[in-house]
Motif scaffolding. Structure first.
Motif, PDB file in Angstrom:
ATOM      1  N   PRO A 182      -5.288   7.027   9.893  1.00 38.41           N
ATOM      2  CA  PRO A 182      -6.403   7.378   9.026  1.00 38.41           C
ATOM      3  C   PRO A 182      -7.629   8.258   9.875  1.00 38.41           C
ATOM      4  CG  PRO A 182      -6.238   4.880   9.941  1.00 38.41           C
ATOM      5  CD  PRO A 182      -5.710   5.567  10.639  1.00 38.41           C
ATOM      6  N   GLU A 238       3.490   7.937   2.609  1.00 41.23           N
ATOM      7  CA  GLU A 238       2.334   8.079   2.332  1.00 41.23           C
ATOM      8  C   GLU A 238       1.516   6.446   1.504  1.00 41.23           C
ATOM      9  OE1 GLU A 238       2.223  11.138  -0.786  1.00 41.23           O
ATOM     10  OE2 GLU A 238       3.608  12.129   0.309  1.00 41.23           O
ATOM     11  N   SER A 239       0.485   6.047   2.495  1.00 46.18           N
ATOM     12  CA  SER A 239       0.241   5.231   1.795  1.00 46.18           C
ATOM     13  C   SER A 239      -1.376   4.985   1.764  1.00 46.18           C
ATOM     14  CB  SER A 239      -0.354   4.106   2.999  1.00 46.18           C
ATOM     15  OG  SER A 239      -0.582   4.849   4.001  1.00 46.18           O
ATOM     16  N   ASP A 240      -2.027   3.896   0.777  1.00 43.25           N
ATOM     17  CA  ASP A 240      -3.245   3.255   1.265  1.00 43.25           C
ATOM     18  C   ASP A 240      -3.325   2.405   2.262  1.00 43.25           C
ATOM     19  OD1 ASP A 240      -3.941   4.983  -1.713  1.00 43.25           O
ATOM     20  OD2 ASP A 240      -4.140   3.299  -3.084  1.00 43.25           O
ATOM     21  N   TYR A 241      -4.851   2.874   2.768  1.00 42.32           N
ATOM     22  CA  TYR A 241      -5.002   1.995   4.239  1.00 42.32           C
ATOM     23  C   TYR A 241      -5.376   0.266   3.825  1.00 42.32           C
ATOM     24  CZ  TYR A 241      -6.568   1.955   9.133  1.00 42.32           C
ATOM     25  OH  TYR A 241      -6.532   1.048  10.028  1.00 42.32           O
ATOM     26  N   VAL A 242      -4.214  -0.365   3.217  1.00 44.87           N
ATOM     27  CA  VAL A 242      -4.853  -1.641   3.283  1.00 44.87           C
ATOM     28  C   VAL A 242      -4.311  -2.718   3.906  1.00 44.87           C
ATOM     29  CG1 VAL A 242      -3.879  -1.117   0.592  1.00 44.87           C
ATOM     30  CG2 VAL A 242      -2.271  -2.484   2.219  1.00 44.87           C
ATOM     31  N   VAL A 272     -10.335   5.722  -1.477  1.00 41.42           N
ATOM     32  CA  VAL A 272      -9.775   5.338  -0.308  1.00 41.42           C
ATOM     33  C   VAL A 272      -9.511   6.711   0.201  1.00 41.42           C
ATOM     34  CG1 VAL A 272      -7.896   4.088  -1.026  1.00 41.42           C
ATOM     35  CG2 VAL A 272      -9.718   3.655  -2.786  1.00 41.42           C
ATOM     36  N   ARG A 275       2.788   4.518  -1.203  1.00 42.50           N
ATOM     37  CA  ARG A 275       2.542   5.476  -2.176  1.00 42.50           C
ATOM     38  C   ARG A 275       3.943   6.205  -2.811  1.00 42.50           C
ATOM     39  NH1 ARG A 275      -2.151   5.404  -4.909  1.00 42.50           N
ATOM     40  NH2 ARG A 275      -2.330   7.566  -5.645  1.00 42.50           N
ATOM     41  N   LYS A 293      -6.132   7.631   3.210  1.00 47.16           N
ATOM     42  CA  LYS A 293      -4.704   7.418   2.297  1.00 47.16           C
ATOM     43  C   LYS A 293      -4.340   8.066   3.036  1.00 47.16           C
ATOM     44  CE  LYS A 293      -6.119   7.519  -2.638  1.00 47.16           C
ATOM     45  NZ  LYS A 293      -5.346   6.514  -3.116  1.00 47.16           N
ATOM     46  N   GLY A 353       0.801  -1.027  -0.225  1.00 46.97           N
ATOM     47  CA  GLY A 353      -0.163   0.048  -0.118  1.00 46.97           C
ATOM     48  C   GLY A 353       0.882   1.331   0.267  1.00 46.97           C
TER      49      GLY A 353
END
Length: 328
Positions: free
Chosen positions: A293, A242-246, A300, A203, A302, A201
């Motif tokens: 988060p 920096e990410s997606d909350y996976v 999504v 980025r 992030k 996840g």
């Protein structure tokens, strides 16, 4: 004659044997932007003289000189060793891998005492004549590396220097065939030191290493120039993810204020055998400061997690760099 614009500019660097002593550049870096410049402090006489309405030019003096500025560049598969050494402090000798043309540089965090650079830049006049500005005693005060989705790995190096010499001969620039590290080669791993696993996840990643120094060592008998800066605070390592909350991995570390080892690496083309072009930052102890988060719309989630690099009591942060460079 060079092209009379930035297209004709050049930047060469060399490690100094003693602070502020010129060494002809032998390595030339491809840069995207630089701001190195001489800074001078002047004093103007305010003496009263009957009928004089304007201060005399002859009574303005230069009381101190120094150099400040930065270099922005893409981190490439060759030619980065001198900058990494000046940042991290360890005196590095590239280690040949087996009998191949691959050489590993391990830049472990250490004191930067004695680590200074001569940086020579060529600035073209519109006529195509390239003027020389040679900066002596350049010490890295910080460096920040960053790479996000669809981007190249970039680095920004901040410098403090002793003086600018415009009387040197401009070195003839030469460049090897270099390629930049990029997002398609990027991996981020967290977990127990030495056994980190890939984190999904992510980025974008940025890491900043600051080397605080006393840059105000101006004394008598130094002809308005400073002596070599001395480290005057602990190293500061910070960054962001920096990410997606996976997954909750980073969120849980933030909540518990837990410690994780962080490895950020780029693996490029194969050099020989099992050895690949590599740029790897290892931070053995990282704590997350902020970034849990939050939901701010339909998209999504992030989160961006900010972190601080610390000492785990045993292992120092390091930057590993594998290339075909046989010397730093």
């Amino acid at each position: 004659m060079a092209i009379g614009s930035g297209l004709g500019a050049q930047l060469g660097i060399a490690a100094e044997s003693s602070y502020g002593t010129f060494v002809a550049p032998t390595r030339f870096v491809e840069f995207t932007k630089e701001s190195l410049a001489l800074k001078k402090t002047t004093a103007q006489s305010a003496g009263i003289a009957a009928g004089r309405l304007l201060a005399l030019a002859s009574r303005r003096v230069v009381t101190r000189k120094e150099v400040q500025g930065s270099i922005e560049l893409e981190v490439t598969n060759k030619g980065m060793g001198l900058l990494l050494q000046a940042l991290m402090g360890t005196s590095v000798t590239p280690v040949q891998q087996a009998t191949t043309t691959a050489y590993l540089q391990t830049h472990t965090l250490a004191s930067t005492a004695g680590k200074s650079l001569t940086i020579q830049k060529g600035v073209p006049l519109t006529t195509g004549v390239v003027t020389d500005k040679t900066f002596l005693g350049c010490k890295v005060t910080s460096a920040e590396f960053s790479c996000g989705t669809g981007e190249m790995l970039t680095g920004t190096f901040e410098f403090d220097g002793k003086d600018c010499d415009e009387g040197q001969t401009l070195a003839a620039a030469s460049y090897s065939n270099m390629a930049p590290f990029h997002f398609g080669q990027m991996a981020l791993k967290t977990g127990t030191f030495g056994a980190e696993t890939a984190l999904d996840g992510i980025r974008k990643v940025s890491v900043k290493i600051e080397r605080p120094q006393d840059v105000e060592r101006f004394y008598a008998n130094q002809a308005a120039l400073k002596k070599e800066p001395i480290e005057n605070d602990q190293v500061k390592i910070t960054g962001s993810l920096e990410s997606d909350y996976v997954a909750t991995t980073l969120d849980d570390l933030h909540t518990s204020d837990g410690t994780t080892s962080l490895v950020w690496e780029f693996i490029g083309a194969n050099i020989a055998s099992t050895y690949f072009e590599t740029f790897r930052v290892t931070l053995p102890a990282v704590k997350l400061d902020e970034g849990p988060p939050t939901v701010d719309g339909f998209g999504v989630v992030k989160p961006t997690f900010n972190f601080t690099g610390l000492f785990d009591g045993t292992n120092q942060p390091k930057i590993e760099y594998m290339s075909t460079d046989t010397t730093v």
